[in-house]
Motif scaffolding. Structure first.
Motif, PDB file in Angstrom:
ATOM      1  N   VAL A  85      15.157  28.652 -57.929  1.00 28.09           N
ATOM      2  CA  VAL A  85      16.332  29.546 -58.568  1.00 28.09           C
ATOM      3  C   VAL A  85      15.574  30.442 -59.553  1.00 28.09           C
ATOM      4  CG1 VAL A  85      18.394  29.860 -59.681  1.00 28.09           C
ATOM      5  CG2 VAL A  85      18.476  28.354 -57.510  1.00 28.09           C
ATOM      6  N   ALA A  86      14.933  29.872 -60.353  1.00 27.45           N
ATOM      7  CA  ALA A  86      14.306  30.350 -61.389  1.00 27.45           C
ATOM      8  C   ALA A  86      13.129  31.464 -61.105  1.00 27.45           C
ATOM      9  CB  ALA A  86      13.611  29.303 -62.392  1.00 27.45           C
ATOM     10  N   SER A  87      12.523  31.114 -60.032  1.00 25.78           N
ATOM     11  CA  SER A  87      11.732  32.089 -59.368  1.00 25.78           C
ATOM     12  C   SER A  87      12.397  33.286 -58.826  1.00 25.78           C
ATOM     13  CB  SER A  87      10.657  31.409 -58.335  1.00 25.78           C
ATOM     14  OG  SER A  87      10.098  32.370 -57.606  1.00 25.78           O
ATOM     15  N   MET A  88      13.431  33.252 -58.053  1.00 29.60           N
ATOM     16  CA  MET A  88      14.172  34.084 -57.691  1.00 29.60           C
ATOM     17  C   MET A  88      14.736  35.112 -58.493  1.00 29.60           C
ATOM     18  SD  MET A  88      15.547  35.209 -54.836  1.00 29.60           S
ATOM     19  CE  MET A  88      16.102  34.374 -53.539  1.00 29.60           C
ATOM     20  N   ARG A  89      15.230  34.571 -59.591  1.00 26.71           N
ATOM     21  CA  ARG A  89      15.677  35.456 -60.871  1.00 26.71           C
ATOM     22  C   ARG A  89      14.601  36.266 -61.267  1.00 26.71           C
ATOM     23  NH1 ARG A  89      15.900  36.877 -65.706  1.00 26.71           N
ATOM     24  NH2 ARG A  89      18.122  37.343 -66.647  1.00 26.71           N
ATOM     25  N   ARG A 101      24.061  23.202 -54.633  1.00 30.31           N
ATOM     26  CA  ARG A 101      23.531  23.362 -56.165  1.00 30.31           C
ATOM     27  C   ARG A 101      22.551  24.706 -56.153  1.00 30.31           C
ATOM     28  NH1 ARG A 101      22.153  20.131 -60.413  1.00 30.31           N
ATOM     29  NH2 ARG A 101      20.398  20.937 -61.695  1.00 30.31           N
ATOM     30  N   PHE A 102      21.877  24.839 -55.204  1.00 32.46           N
ATOM     31  CA  PHE A 102      20.866  26.203 -55.140  1.00 32.46           C
ATOM     32  C   PHE A 102      21.889  27.389 -55.091  1.00 32.46           C
ATOM     33  CE2 PHE A 102      19.085  29.816 -53.008  1.00 32.46           C
ATOM     34  CZ  PHE A 102      17.763  29.956 -53.314  1.00 32.46           C
ATOM     35  N   ASN A 103      22.899  27.299 -54.398  1.00 30.92           N
ATOM     36  CA  ASN A 103      23.833  28.769 -54.368  1.00 30.92           C
ATOM     37  C   ASN A 103      24.590  28.906 -55.329  1.00 30.92           C
ATOM     38  OD1 ASN A 103      22.858  29.202 -51.499  1.00 30.92           O
ATOM     39  ND2 ASN A 103      24.809  28.238 -50.589  1.00 30.92           N
ATOM     40  N   ARG A 104      24.945  27.711 -56.074  1.00 38.72           N
ATOM     41  CA  ARG A 104      26.039  27.993 -57.286  1.00 38.72           C
ATOM     42  C   ARG A 104      24.973  28.404 -58.528  1.00 38.72           C
ATOM     43  NH1 ARG A 104      27.998  22.671 -56.070  1.00 38.72           N
ATOM     44  NH2 ARG A 104      26.522  21.684 -57.598  1.00 38.72           N
ATOM     45  N   ALA A 105      23.518  27.978 -58.620  1.00 41.09           N
ATOM     46  CA  ALA A 105      22.628  28.361 -59.741  1.00 41.09           C
ATOM     47  C   ALA A 105      22.206  29.709 -59.328  1.00 41.09           C
ATOM     48  CB  ALA A 105      21.448  27.414 -59.551  1.00 41.09           C
ATOM     49  N   LEU A 106      21.968  29.927 -58.110  1.00 40.34           N
ATOM     50  CA  LEU A 106      21.916  31.474 -57.910  1.00 40.34           C
ATOM     51  C   LEU A 106      22.800  32.410 -58.225  1.00 40.34           C
ATOM     52  CD1 LEU A 106      19.632  33.307 -56.442  1.00 40.34           C
ATOM     53  CD2 LEU A 106      20.853  33.157 -54.210  1.00 40.34           C
ATOM     54  N   ASP A 107      24.074  32.118 -57.954  1.00 41.21           N
ATOM     55  CA  ASP A 107      25.198  32.930 -58.272  1.00 41.21           C
ATOM     56  C   ASP A 107      25.299  32.991 -59.919  1.00 41.21           C
ATOM     57  OD1 ASP A 107      26.238  33.373 -55.802  1.00 41.21           O
ATOM     58  OD2 ASP A 107      27.715  31.593 -56.106  1.00 41.21           O
ATOM     59  N   GLN A 108      24.744  31.954 -60.483  1.00 44.90           N
ATOM     60  CA  GLN A 108      24.707  32.141 -61.932  1.00 44.90           C
ATOM     61  C   GLN A 108      23.550  33.011 -62.501  1.00 44.90           C
ATOM     62  OE1 GLN A 108      25.080  28.337 -64.082  1.00 44.90           O
ATOM     63  NE2 GLN A 108      25.051  29.418 -66.133  1.00 44.90           N
ATOM     64  N   ALA A 109      22.382  32.767 -61.867  1.00 41.20           N
ATOM     65  CA  ALA A 109      21.366  33.496 -62.250  1.00 41.20           C
ATOM     66  C   ALA A 109      21.151  34.883 -61.924  1.00 41.20           C
ATOM     67  CB  ALA A 109      20.075  32.834 -61.646  1.00 41.20           C
ATOM     68  N   LEU A 110      22.012  35.481 -60.924  1.00 43.09           N
ATOM     69  CA  LEU A 110      22.127  36.758 -60.620  1.00 43.09           C
ATOM     70  C   LEU A 110      23.387  37.564 -61.126  1.00 43.09           C
ATOM     71  CD1 LEU A 110      21.098  36.810 -57.046  1.00 43.09           C
ATOM     72  CD2 LEU A 110      19.564  36.879 -59.053  1.00 43.09           C
ATOM     73  N   SER A 111      24.112  36.666 -62.090  1.00 39.31           N
ATOM     74  CA  SER A 111      25.376  37.273 -62.286  1.00 39.31           C
ATOM     75  C   SER A 111      25.081  38.388 -63.430  1.00 39.31           C
ATOM     76  CB  SER A 111      26.303  36.187 -62.982  1.00 39.31           C
ATOM     77  OG  SER A 111      25.838  35.407 -64.078  1.00 39.31           O
ATOM     78  N   GLY A 112      24.005  37.955 -64.209  1.00 40.81           N
ATOM     79  CA  GLY A 112      23.751  38.950 -65.516  1.00 40.81           C
ATOM     80  C   GLY A 112      23.119  40.413 -65.063  1.00 40.81           C
ATOM     81  N   PHE A 113      22.627  40.564 -63.425  1.00 40.13           N
ATOM     82  CA  PHE A 113      22.252  41.840 -63.007  1.00 40.13           C
ATOM     83  C   PHE A 113      23.593  42.790 -62.677  1.00 40.13           C
ATOM     84  CE2 PHE A 113      19.066  38.943 -62.477  1.00 40.13           C
ATOM     85  CZ  PHE A 113      17.855  39.321 -62.877  1.00 40.13           C
ATOM     86  N   ALA A 114      24.805  42.204 -62.712  1.00 40.03           N
ATOM     87  CA  ALA A 114      25.892  42.624 -62.185  1.00 40.03           C
ATOM     88  C   ALA A 114      26.028  44.276 -63.066  1.00 40.03           C
ATOM     89  CB  ALA A 114      27.172  42.019 -62.152  1.00 40.03           C
ATOM     90  N   SER A 115      26.052  44.287 -64.427  1.00 43.69           N
ATOM     91  CA  SER A 115      26.371  45.041 -65.162  1.00 43.69           C
ATOM     92  C   SER A 115      24.993  46.036 -65.583  1.00 43.69           C
ATOM     93  CB  SER A 115      26.697  44.587 -66.365  1.00 43.69           C
ATOM     94  OG  SER A 115      25.915  43.927 -67.152  1.00 43.69           O
ATOM     95  N   GLN A 116      23.885  45.808 -64.650  1.00 46.89           N
ATOM     96  CA  GLN A 116      22.754  46.574 -65.187  1.00 46.89           C
ATOM     97  C   GLN A 116      22.768  47.913 -64.305  1.00 46.89           C
ATOM     98  OE1 GLN A 116      19.014  44.527 -65.060  1.00 46.89           O
ATOM     99  NE2 GLN A 116      17.639  46.213 -64.431  1.00 46.89           N
TER     100      GLN A 116
END
Length: 252
Positions: free
Chosen positions: A119-123, A168-183
């Motif tokens: 997940v960290a790599s995806m982010r 777990r991957f999907n939950r963490a991915l959602d959280q990791a990518l949430s910060g990009f929503a307002s970019q």
């Protein structure tokens, strides 16, 4: 899941980072026909070629997200692309991986750490693409990988463990990518492959499948099969995935 080509946004190119689910020639095509990104590219009216022949599909069969996994990792694919002189126009970047990370993690004592590293790599990939000016990025999540024949063959405990890792991957991915929503200037599309696969599992016939457990085999007709081999979907399943992706792109 039908969609109108006229409603799709206009892209000048698709760039893909991924594994065998998206690879159409860098290490070979793991299906009985076009994979989902090829079906999707067709909707935009152009062919998607592998990067080894100068194309924009960097996906490599067997690739993982974790950058420590080698020179074909999705992190390495994205870095190679970002070092290039990038084309002009509106580009759809697709980043789809994690399946191989999770398959390798099943039954391992460090499984949770392996998921977190993926997940960290995806982010980091999404962040670097956005920093370099990417305006459109599509990131699918993972299905319950316990549905694959290779995991099912290992028994119920392996299936349950694999599905927990995917959750777990999907939950963490959602959280990791949430910060990009307002970019500003970035359209981040999310494709819920988990729910798509769950609907197929609950009602295969509604999605056009008659067999969602048995690989069709490389030398048999694959009509109605979800799986081509013990891990990879048939081109029929890939077409369904492309249709779902097209619907997501239509919403923005």
């Amino acid at each position: 899941m039908n969609s109108s080509a006229q409603a799709l946004p206009t892209f000048d190119q698709i760039v893909v980072f991924g594994d065998s689910l998206s690879d159409n020639g860098n290490s070979g095509r793991a299906s009985n026909g076009p994979v989902w990104v090829e079906h999707l590219a067709t909707r935009f009216g152009f062919m998607l070629e592998p990067s080894r022949t100068g194309g924009s599909n960097f996906a490599v069969g067997g690739a993982r997200l974790d950058p420590r996994s080698g020179t074909t990792s999705l992190r390495a694919q994205a870095s190679a692309y970002l070092r290039r002189s990038r084309p002009h126009g509106r580009i759809l970047h697709i980043v789809y991986g994690g399946g191989n990370d999770l398959l390798a993690a099943v039954g391992q004592p460090q499984a949770l750490a392996m998921v977190d590293a993926a997940v960290a790599s995806m982010r980091s990939i999404v962040a670097d693409l956005a920093h370099q000016g990417a305006t459109d990025i599509l990131v699918p999540n993972l299905p319950a990988i316990g549905i694959t024949p290779v995991v099912r063959a290992q028994g119920r405990q392996a299936v349950e463990a694999a599905n927990r890792l995917a959750e777990r991957f999907n939950r963490a991915l959602d959280q990791a990518l949430s910060g990009f929503a307002s970019q500003g200037g970035l359209r981040l599309y999310r494709l819920d492959v988990w729910q798509l696969a769950e609907r197929v599992r609950a009602n295969p016939a509604a999605a056009g499948f008659t067999d969602i457990t048995t690989p069709c085999g490389q030398h048999r007709r694959c009509e109605g099969h979800l799986f081509w081999d013990d891990v990879h979907p048939t081109t029929q399943a890939h077409r369904r995935l492309a249709e779902a992706a097209a619907q997501v792109l239509e919403t923005r």
